[in-house]
Design a protein around this motif. Structure first.
Motif: not given
Length: 274
Positions: A12-23
């Motif tokens: 996907c080439g998406c910058t959000s792969v840097f972010l791995q949040p959870d709840h």
């Protein structure tokens, strides 16, 4: 980052792969051992951000804004700073949008904007009355902390910056992680170009000066290679310090007594901005 996440990045080439949040609410049955207050801040897009405020025990020596790394959420990361109030330091620990109880959608933009919102909250409540204001970040949060101190309109209120296990460039760390997986190794250079470097600390670290900067780096860190800290240190202006921790892993340096003692010694030297 795990191989599955890197494959997702490749597709996907998406910058959000840097972010791995959870709840997930971690360690619900474990006490912090220090008083804690829930704080709600307004994000730039109107989302409500959750933070925890740990007041200093006794007369405050300083206040720290704590910015955590890219995975999990505040319910686990707050344990990295729970020891500071007993030493006389207040802490505001933030969850970015999409993390823990914070509203909104995760994004690299949001992470940087939310750090700015947390800084503004501390300044508005007259953090100077609680001693110097220090920004302390780990991993992703360390890179965000440096960018914040270099570019924020409120940087005049920041008395020092501490960045632990921080990477110098979003694009460089993405390329390195892609190179660690056989499936993405041949494409590490072209795929990394899909990552924006507009928030990278290396581009602005020289602008942190004259705010004191401490870089902490474990020499056995397999998540962020030591060359990131060395590159940031070389580019930064004075005053600056680089603490290389021989047995240190990723963001574990301050859990080691000699480093913790050095950390406290540094905090004790920080003076309010004139």
């Amino acid at each position: 980052m795990h191989g599955v996440l890197l494959l997702c990045f490749a597709l996907c080439g998406c910058t959000s792969v840097f972010l791995q949040p959870d709840h997930v609410q971690y360690f619900q049955n474990r006490t912090l051992g220090t008083p804690v207050e829930d704080v709600w801040l307004a994000a730039r897009d109107g989302s409500q951000l959750h933070a925890l405020y740990l007041p200093a025990q006794g007369t405050p020596r300083a206040t720290l804004l704590f910015l955590h790394g890219n995975a999990e959420n505040l319910s686990s990361h707050v344990y990295a700073v729970k020891w500071l109030p007993a030493q006389g330091y207040s802490v505001l620990a933030l969850d970015y949008r999409g993390y823990g109880l914070s509203q909104g959608d995760k994004s690299i933009d949001a992470v940087h904007e939310d750090a700015e919102s947390a800084l503004a909250w501390l300044v508005a409540r007259d953090a100077g009355a609680h001693g110097p204001l220090i920004v302390y970040g780990q991993s992703l949060g360390g890179s965000v902390a440096m960018r914040l101190a270099a570019t924020s309109p409120l940087r005049e209120h920041i008395a020092a910056v501490i960045a632990d296990s921080a990477f110098s460039s979003y694009r460089d760390i993405a390329r390195e992680k892609l190179g660690q997986v056989w499936l993405t190794w041949p494409l590490q250079w072209p795929l990394s170009l899909l990552i924006s470097d507009r928030y990278s600390a290396i581009d602005v670290v020289d602008r942190i000066s004259p705010i004191p900067l401490v870089l902490i780096q474990g020499e056995r860190d397999v998540i962020v290679d030591t060359h990131h800290a060395q590159r940031l240190y070389a580019a930064a202006g004075e005053p600056k310090q680089l603490w290389m921790v021989p047995e240190g892993l990723h963001i574990d340096a301050v859990s080691r007594e000699p480093v913790r003692a050095r950390f406290l010694d540094f905090l004790n030297t920080v003076q309010p901005r004139p």
